[in-house]
Design a protein around this motif. Structure first.
Motif, PDB file in Angstrom:
ATOM      1  N   ASP A 124      12.442  -5.594 -21.619  1.00  0.00           N
ATOM      2  CA  ASP A 124      12.576  -6.898 -20.970  1.00  0.00           C
ATOM      3  C   ASP A 124      13.632  -7.700 -21.727  1.00  0.00           C
ATOM      4  OD1 ASP A 124      12.347  -9.399 -19.871  1.00  0.00           O
ATOM      5  OD2 ASP A 124      10.392  -9.841 -20.777  1.00  0.00           O
ATOM      6  N   ASP A 125      14.856  -7.673 -21.190  1.00  0.00           N
ATOM      7  CA  ASP A 125      15.952  -8.388 -21.844  1.00  0.00           C
ATOM      8  C   ASP A 125      16.060  -9.795 -21.257  1.00  0.00           C
ATOM      9  OD1 ASP A 125      18.038  -8.791 -23.564  1.00  0.00           O
ATOM     10  OD2 ASP A 125      19.528  -7.696 -22.377  1.00  0.00           O
ATOM     11  N   CYS A 126      15.034 -10.604 -21.559  1.00  0.00           N
ATOM     12  CA  CYS A 126      14.984 -12.004 -21.119  1.00  0.00           C
ATOM     13  C   CYS A 126      15.108 -12.133 -19.597  1.00  0.00           C
ATOM     14  CB  CYS A 126      16.072 -12.825 -21.818  1.00  0.00           C
ATOM     15  SG  CYS A 126      15.790 -13.029 -23.587  1.00  0.00           S
ATOM     16  N   CYS A 127      14.208 -11.471 -18.887  1.00  0.00           N
ATOM     17  CA  CYS A 127      14.200 -11.577 -17.424  1.00  0.00           C
ATOM     18  C   CYS A 127      13.917 -13.017 -16.995  1.00  0.00           C
ATOM     19  CB  CYS A 127      13.132 -10.665 -16.832  1.00  0.00           C
ATOM     20  SG  CYS A 127      13.509  -8.903 -16.960  1.00  0.00           S
ATOM     21  N   ARG A 128      14.632 -13.474 -15.961  1.00  0.00           N
ATOM     22  CA  ARG A 128      14.429 -14.819 -15.441  1.00  0.00           C
ATOM     23  C   ARG A 128      13.637 -14.798 -14.139  1.00  0.00           C
ATOM     24  NH1 ARG A 128      20.740 -15.908 -15.462  1.00  0.00           N
ATOM     25  NH2 ARG A 128      20.489 -13.807 -14.611  1.00  0.00           N
ATOM     26  N   ASP A 129      13.260 -13.613 -13.683  1.00  0.00           N
ATOM     27  CA  ASP A 129      12.472 -13.511 -12.457  1.00  0.00           C
ATOM     28  C   ASP A 129      11.092 -12.958 -12.801  1.00  0.00           C
ATOM     29  OD1 ASP A 129      12.924 -10.872 -13.028  1.00  0.00           O
ATOM     30  OD2 ASP A 129      14.212 -10.481 -11.310  1.00  0.00           O
ATOM     31  N   ASP A 130      10.395 -12.434 -11.800  1.00  0.00           N
ATOM     32  CA  ASP A 130       9.027 -11.963 -12.019  1.00  0.00           C
ATOM     33  C   ASP A 130       8.957 -10.459 -12.238  1.00  0.00           C
ATOM     34  OD1 ASP A 130       9.740 -11.241  -9.454  1.00  0.00           O
ATOM     35  OD2 ASP A 130       7.777 -11.671  -8.581  1.00  0.00           O
ATOM     36  N   SER A 131       9.987  -9.874 -12.823  1.00  0.00           N
ATOM     37  CA  SER A 131      10.010  -8.425 -13.039  1.00  0.00           C
ATOM     38  C   SER A 131       8.813  -7.957 -13.861  1.00  0.00           C
ATOM     39  CB  SER A 131      11.311  -8.017 -13.736  1.00  0.00           C
ATOM     40  OG  SER A 131      12.440  -8.291 -12.936  1.00  0.00           O
ATOM     41  N   VAL A 132       8.518  -8.642 -14.953  1.00  0.00           N
ATOM     42  CA  VAL A 132       7.419  -8.229 -15.828  1.00  0.00           C
ATOM     43  C   VAL A 132       6.087  -8.333 -15.100  1.00  0.00           C
ATOM     44  CG1 VAL A 132       6.189  -8.729 -17.975  1.00  0.00           C
ATOM     45  CG2 VAL A 132       8.689  -8.855 -17.909  1.00  0.00           C
ATOM     46  N   GLU A 133       5.907  -9.390 -14.318  1.00  0.00           N
ATOM     47  CA  GLU A 133       4.664  -9.550 -13.556  1.00  0.00           C
ATOM     48  C   GLU A 133       4.509  -8.418 -12.544  1.00  0.00           C
ATOM     49  OE1 GLU A 133       6.738 -11.951 -14.303  1.00  0.00           O
ATOM     50  OE2 GLU A 133       5.437 -13.089 -15.656  1.00  0.00           O
ATOM     51  N   GLN A 134       5.604  -7.982 -11.969  1.00  0.00           N
ATOM     52  CA  GLN A 134       5.534  -6.877 -11.018  1.00  0.00           C
ATOM     53  C   GLN A 134       5.175  -5.568 -11.724  1.00  0.00           C
ATOM     54  OE1 GLN A 134       8.229  -6.356  -7.817  1.00  0.00           O
ATOM     55  NE2 GLN A 134       8.989  -8.462  -7.864  1.00  0.00           N
ATOM     56  N   VAL A 135       5.603  -5.409 -12.944  1.00  0.00           N
ATOM     57  CA  VAL A 135       5.212  -4.219 -13.714  1.00  0.00           C
ATOM     58  C   VAL A 135       3.701  -4.226 -13.937  1.00  0.00           C
ATOM     59  CG1 VAL A 135       5.419  -3.026 -15.929  1.00  0.00           C
ATOM     60  CG2 VAL A 135       7.455  -4.009 -14.844  1.00  0.00           C
ATOM     61  N   ARG A 136       3.187  -5.372 -14.339  1.00  0.00           N
ATOM     62  CA  ARG A 136       1.738  -5.479 -14.560  1.00  0.00           C
ATOM     63  C   ARG A 136       0.963  -5.194 -13.268  1.00  0.00           C
ATOM     64  NH1 ARG A 136       1.375  -8.076 -19.503  1.00  0.00           N
ATOM     65  NH2 ARG A 136       3.115  -9.480 -20.004  1.00  0.00           N
ATOM     66  N   ALA A 137       1.464  -5.716 -12.162  1.00  0.00           N
ATOM     67  CA  ALA A 137       0.780  -5.510 -10.876  1.00  0.00           C
ATOM     68  C   ALA A 137       0.780  -4.041 -10.498  1.00  0.00           C
ATOM     69  CB  ALA A 137       1.463  -6.346  -9.789  1.00  0.00           C
ATOM     70  N   PHE A 138       1.880  -3.351 -10.741  1.00  0.00           N
ATOM     71  CA  PHE A 138       1.948  -1.930 -10.406  1.00  0.00           C
ATOM     72  C   PHE A 138       0.952  -1.127 -11.240  1.00  0.00           C
ATOM     73  CE2 PHE A 138       3.460   2.353 -11.216  1.00  0.00           C
ATOM     74  CZ  PHE A 138       3.727   2.817  -9.934  1.00  0.00           C
ATOM     75  N   VAL A 139       0.906  -1.391 -12.536  1.00  0.00           N
ATOM     76  CA  VAL A 139      -0.013  -0.661 -13.413  1.00  0.00           C
ATOM     77  C   VAL A 139      -1.454  -0.940 -13.020  1.00  0.00           C
ATOM     78  CG1 VAL A 139      -0.820  -0.408 -15.792  1.00  0.00           C
ATOM     79  CG2 VAL A 139       1.633  -0.608 -15.321  1.00  0.00           C
ATOM     80  N   SER A 140      -1.740  -2.182 -12.653  1.00  0.00           N
ATOM     81  CA  SER A 140      -3.110  -2.577 -12.320  1.00  0.00           C
ATOM     82  C   SER A 140      -3.632  -1.862 -11.072  1.00  0.00           C
ATOM     83  CB  SER A 140      -3.174  -4.090 -12.131  1.00  0.00           C
ATOM     84  OG  SER A 140      -4.458  -4.496 -11.757  1.00  0.00           O
ATOM     85  N   ARG A 141      -2.769  -1.664 -10.083  1.00  0.00           N
ATOM     86  CA  ARG A 141      -3.245  -1.068  -8.833  1.00  0.00           C
ATOM     87  C   ARG A 141      -2.977   0.432  -8.741  1.00  0.00           C
ATOM     88  NH1 ARG A 141       1.589  -3.551  -6.740  1.00  0.00           N
ATOM     89  NH2 ARG A 141       2.993  -1.969  -5.884  1.00  0.00           N
TER      90      ARG A 141
END
Length: 318
Positions: free
Chosen positions: A49-66
């Motif tokens: 995560d090179d200082c993302c300004r969007d919701d990229s990290v949140e989308q990673v968490r959502a993918f792993v969760s489901r």
């Protein structure tokens, strides 16, 4: 009797660069983890995560969760934006796989099975396997690679690629030369290990890129990994020397032949061409010394990591 495919026992690491990649990250994880789960017993996915300004990290968490299966994802968070090269260096440094897949872009616009095919090619004796389109991305890319390959001295030319797979030996070899290489693609080509370039006509040769960042990286790469600047200066100095000799011959012909040139013209031109020759000759020598100094200095580059987080699928109560 059920026919089950035997999976690879090697542990593999997937390292991807995450910077405002919300448009691609979930598709990337879906395709990559699909290949990993089909073909490997053990794998890990490392996203930088090179200082993302969007919701990229949140989308990673959502993918792993489901996800239906546990997906071993690690997010490396950079303290400040440091660019793709240093970011990917940070991801590769914490990887533990016997083989490492590097994805500078999370946009998979090609057949995902190419990922496993590249790994299979690596098993035939290649420490570095790059995968890319048949043609380079653009004319500027072709020009850069032509200049780079002509002046790098490497037996393995580089060109546009979409991902690469490295053996642990290749990673260790490059890190022994430079802990944080400024241009990984060039460092791998120059490490002295056997490399192979897979070209597939199904891979699109057009893709949106940041031209400013690409130009900056190209300039740094030519300085650090080639002698292009030194050769250019020597070439110009050679042309100036040739012009000086021609001017000297012309001056002799004029004076010995009894001609009447414009007063002061021949001597002025002789002095100018000789002076330019001297300037570019000195510049070539200076560039040679600067190349050696830069080669020593850039090997001590460092990156800043804020934190490392392993994301696990939440276990539901039975």
């Amino acid at each position: 009797m059920e026919n089950t495919q035997r999976k690879e026992s090697n542990f593999v690491s997937v390292v991807g660069y995450l910077h405002d990649s919300s448009a691609f990250v979930q598709k990337f994880l879906e395709k990559v983890t699909g290949v990993m789960q089909r073909h490997f017993d053990h794998y890990e996915v490392i996203l930088v995560d090179d200082c993302c300004r969007d919701d990229s990290v949140e989308q990673v968490r959502a993918f792993v969760s489901r996800a239906s299966q546990n997906v071993p994802v690690t997010i490396v968070t950079m303290s400040v934006w440091q660019g793709m090269e240093l970011g990917m260096n940070a991801g590769v440094d914490i990887s533990v796989g016997d083989f490492v897949f590097e994805f500078d872009s999370l946009e998979i616009d090609y057949e995902p099975e190419l990922i496993f095919q590249a790994y299979q090619k690596a098993l035939t004796g290649y420490d570095i396997v790059t995968v890319g389109p048949v043609k380079n991305r653009s004319f500027s890319s072709s020009l850069f690679y032509r200049v780079f390959n002509a002046s790098s001295g490497s037996r393995y030319p580089i060109q546009t690629d979409v991902f690469r797979v490295l053996s642990r030996r290749a990673v260790n070899r490059v890190r022994a030369v430079s802990p944080t290489p400024a241009y990984r693609k060039a460092a791998y080509a120059a490490c002295g290990l056997k490399a192979y370039s897979m070209r597939d006509e199904r891979i699109p040769h057009t893709r949106d890129v940041n031209e400013a960042l690409r130009f900056s990286l190209a300039a740094d790469s030519l300085v650090l990994y080639t002698n292009a600047g030194y050769r250019l200066s020597c070439g110009i100095a050679g042309l100036m020397l040739l012009a000086t000799l021609l001017e000297f011959v012309y001056t002799l012909v004029i004076y010995l032949g009894g001609g009447k040139p414009i007063e002061g013209w021949t001597t002025t031109m002789l002095v100018l061409t000789l002076g330019f020759f001297g300037v570019f000759l000195i510049l070539a020598v200076v560039l040679r010394y600067l190349t050696l100094l830069v080669d020593l200095v850039f090997k001590h580059q460092r990156y800043l990591v804020e934190g490392i987080e392993k994301i696990q699928k939440e276990q539901s109560d039975a």
